[in-house]
Write a protein that holds these residues in place. Sequence first.
Motif: not given
Length: 264
Positions: A30, A33-35, A37-38, A68, A90, A93-94, A98
């Motif tokens: 979690d 996740a954002k990192d 995803s990028r 992601p 998370k 969610d990503c 996306n």
Amino acid sequence: MTIAKIDFAELYRQHMRRGNRAPKPASAWDARAKDMSRKVLHSNYVDDFIKRMDLRGASTLLDVGCGPGTVCLPLAAGMQRVYGLDYSKKMLDCLMANAKARHLDNVVPLRCAWEDDWSQVPVCDIAIASRSTAVDDIEQAIIKLNSHARKRVYMTHLVGGYFVDKQIATLLGRHHQTVPDYIYVVNILHALGIHPRLDYIETPSRLAGAKDFATFAEKVAWSFGTLKTSELDALRTWYEDDPQRACEGGGPMRWAFMSWEPRP
């Protein structure tokens, strides 16, 4: 002794226990996740994975450990339905964020782990597991993948047993903390009556591109756990001794790419 007498599934399980690697909880993924995803939706690895796939006649796809949407989203436009399975909320969610950014309305998230009951997981034309097979019981994971695919299965598994350069593992005295090499998987498939095609994908080190030593050490700790002061000192010496090597994060990673047609 013949090869038929060797229980590779049990050897794999023993190796995982011997490595003494604490499994990553969903919360750990979690946090990343954002990192991820990028970074991972556009990579040579994805291109190399997809170009090895045969998509003919396939309209549904199950991606186990989808993260992601690294592999499944580039394929979604050509599918009627894509299911992304992951135990990290998370990450899912990503995945959906996306998918929305790509104007895809055929992506379905499934919050589930390898070890969970898969009775409600749909059987699809294709099942994939990309860089998500460092599980305690790979035999059961293979059986689940095989039973949830009608046409083809694709998976990648680590070559060599280390998620970072072996030299770093030796430097830290963590050389025993390996995960079972892909050759276990090949032999377990053979024991199950499955004869996979085999190829390899090479990727840069997961330690590559660290902006400074603190970031580099954080990446190493993700693989090995909390580092002692003495280990950090040794790692700093390695990092500062060769800036080019540090930038590359050591040697590249190799993934064994295995594919097969599911059997009953």
